[in-house]
Design a protein around this motif. Structure first.
Motif, short mmCIF file in Angstrom:
data_model
loop_
_atom_site.label_atom_id
_atom_site.label_comp_id
_atom_site.label_asym_id
_atom_site.label_seq_id
_atom_site.Cartn_x
_atom_site.Cartn_y
_atom_site.Cartn_z
N SER A 44 17.95 0.61 -17.76
CA SER A 44 17.57 0.27 -16.39
C SER A 44 18.03 -1.13 -16.03
O SER A 44 18.48 -1.38 -14.90
CB SER A 44 16.06 0.37 -16.22
OG SER A 44 15.63 1.64 -16.59
N LEU A 45 17.89 -2.07 -16.98
CA LEU A 45 18.34 -3.44 -16.72
C LEU A 45 19.84 -3.46 -16.45
O LEU A 45 20.30 -4.15 -15.53
CB LEU A 45 18.00 -4.34 -17.90
CG LEU A 45 16.58 -4.93 -17.88
CD1 LEU A 45 16.36 -5.80 -19.10
CD2 LEU A 45 16.37 -5.74 -16.61
N LEU A 83 21.65 -1.06 -15.23
CA LEU A 83 21.84 -0.48 -13.88
C LEU A 83 21.54 -1.51 -12.81
O LEU A 83 22.32 -1.70 -11.85
CB LEU A 83 20.94 0.73 -13.73
CG LEU A 83 20.95 1.44 -12.38
CD1 LEU A 83 22.27 2.11 -12.15
CD2 LEU A 83 19.84 2.44 -12.28
N LEU A 84 20.42 -2.23 -12.99
CA LEU A 84 20.00 -3.20 -11.98
C LEU A 84 21.00 -4.35 -11.86
O LEU A 84 21.42 -4.71 -10.76
CB LEU A 84 18.62 -3.75 -12.34
CG LEU A 84 18.01 -4.72 -11.33
CD1 LEU A 84 17.76 -4.01 -10.02
CD2 LEU A 84 16.72 -5.29 -11.86
N ALA A 144 24.15 -3.18 -10.14
CA ALA A 144 23.97 -2.99 -8.69
C ALA A 144 23.92 -4.33 -7.97
O ALA A 144 24.57 -4.52 -6.94
CB ALA A 144 22.70 -2.18 -8.42
N ILE A 145 23.14 -5.28 -8.54
CA ILE A 145 23.02 -6.59 -7.89
C ILE A 145 24.38 -7.29 -7.88
O ILE A 145 24.78 -7.90 -6.88
CB ILE A 145 21.95 -7.44 -8.61
CG1 ILE A 145 20.58 -6.79 -8.53
CG2 ILE A 145 21.90 -8.85 -8.03
CD1 ILE A 145 19.94 -6.77 -7.18
N VAL A 188 26.49 -5.81 -5.14
CA VAL A 188 26.01 -6.25 -3.82
C VAL A 188 26.44 -7.68 -3.55
O VAL A 188 26.93 -8.01 -2.45
CB VAL A 188 24.48 -6.11 -3.73
CG1 VAL A 188 23.95 -6.80 -2.49
CG2 VAL A 188 24.08 -4.66 -3.70
N GLN A 204 29.42 -8.76 -0.70
CA GLN A 204 28.69 -9.26 0.47
C GLN A 204 29.61 -9.47 1.67
O GLN A 204 29.28 -9.09 2.79
CB GLN A 204 28.00 -10.58 0.08
CG GLN A 204 27.11 -11.16 1.12
CD GLN A 204 25.76 -10.45 1.14
OE1 GLN A 204 25.64 -9.34 1.65
NE2 GLN A 204 24.75 -11.05 0.56
N LEU A 215 30.66 -6.45 4.02
CA LEU A 215 29.66 -5.74 4.82
C LEU A 215 29.41 -6.53 6.10
O LEU A 215 28.65 -7.49 6.10
CB LEU A 215 28.36 -5.59 4.04
CG LEU A 215 28.43 -4.80 2.74
CD1 LEU A 215 27.15 -4.97 1.97
CD2 LEU A 215 28.69 -3.34 3.02
N THR A 220 15.80 1.24 -9.37
CA THR A 220 15.72 1.01 -10.81
C THR A 220 14.31 1.23 -11.32
O THR A 220 14.12 1.82 -12.39
CB THR A 220 16.18 -0.42 -11.13
OG1 THR A 220 17.44 -0.62 -10.51
CG2 THR A 220 16.29 -0.63 -12.60
N TYR A 270 26.04 -0.51 10.96
CA TYR A 270 27.22 0.04 11.62
C TYR A 270 26.88 0.73 12.94
O TYR A 270 27.72 1.41 13.52
CB TYR A 270 27.92 1.03 10.68
CG TYR A 270 28.48 0.35 9.46
CD1 TYR A 270 29.52 -0.57 9.58
CD2 TYR A 270 27.97 0.61 8.21
CE1 TYR A 270 30.02 -1.21 8.47
CE2 TYR A 270 28.48 -0.04 7.09
CZ TYR A 270 29.51 -0.95 7.24
OH TYR A 270 30.00 -1.59 6.14
#
Lengths: 169, 100
Positions: free
Chosen positions: A99-100, A102-103, A106-107, A110, A114, A117, B16, B53
């Motif tokens: 899980s760590l 994955l986190l 993901a972070i 992002v 940045q 987006l 998570t 969007y």
């Protein structure tokens, strides 16, 4: 901007704390109540993101119908407490590690993406209103909407068949 | 609005926690709730992108996800009740046989 940040982080704290409370509470009833708090906090985020219809659907469908069903089943079975040890000893450390990973991944994505987006600064006042949602739903998405009704019918029949009990089958 | 990244970051954290719940909890009902939490995190990302969007389709997808979640919960909880009547337990470590 600053007041928005404070509001965001307060709400995010409520949502994450409620999610962690669900994860770590030993009693299934408490877990369900924490999850309702989380759904409420996310509903406020929806309101903030110009999605009033979705926010109220969240409160009625998730916070109302689904969680009441959960609480009903927990109390029907009397299965609030469960054992705390897993059959495989390395399962818990492995799960936390994965899980760590994955986190962090993901972070990282992002943070690095940045710049790509670009948000629209202001949207039209009718964006996300029930009228807007209804028009898109019944023009553009009318077939998926009809398929949804079949899905709900099948789920209903499935639930009835499964809970009919052994004796009558 | 705040940058979309904030919402996606929160969505990732909630997802998570949900995934961790599915992996470490032994109570089948709590595992189900963790799945709901993951769906909810995905919904938050959908709504954030819909706002960013100005595309109302994102909100429609959340609507459909909610419908699927409701159907899934109805069938899943019926399954859990049936398993409880057979095994007298909803501990997933007890569910290790195909029949009975």
């Amino acid at each position: 901007m600053t007041s928005q940040l404070i509001l965001f982080f307060t709400l995010a704290l409520v949502a994450v704390a409620a999610a962690l409370g669900m994860l770590f509470s030993r009693n299934a009833v408490y877990a369900a109540l924490f999850l309702i708090v989380n759904f409420g906090a996310v509903a406020v985020f929806y309101l903030w993101l110009n999605a009033p219809f979705i926010a109220l659907a969240q409160v009625t469908v998730y916070g109302g119908a689904i969680m009441v069903l959960f609480l009903f089943v927990i109390m029907l079975l009397g299965a609030e407490q469960t054992g705390r040890t897993a059959a495989i000893w390395w399962l818990q450390p492995a799960a936390i590690f994965l899980s760590l990973v994955l986190l962090v991944e993901a972070i990282y994505i992002v943070v690095t993406q940045q710049g790509t987006l670009q948000a629209v600064e202001t949207v039209s006042p009718t964006f996300g209103s029930p009228v807007d949602i209804g028009e898109t739903l019944f023009r553009q998405y009318v077939l998926p909407f009809e398929v949804t009704s079949i899905l709900l019918l099948v789920a209903m029949i499935g639930a009835i068949v499964l809970s009919r009990g052994r004796a009558q089958r | 609005m705040l940058p979309v990244g904030y919402y996606i970051g929160l969505s990732a954290v909630l997802f998570t926690i949900g995934a961790l719940g599915v992996l470490i909890r032994r109570n089948a009902i709590v595992i189900f709730m963790s799945v709901e939490l993951m769906l909810n995190a995905a919904n938050l990302a959908f709504v954030a992108f819909a706002r960013a969007y100005e595309a109302v389709s994102g909100q429609l997808f959340v609507f459909f996800v909610m419908t699927v979640a409701a159907a899934e919960v109805a069938v899943g909880l019926a399954l859990i009740v049936t398993i409880f009547h057979t095994k007298q337990s909803i501990d997933i470590d007890q569910m290790n046989t195909m029949k009975g």
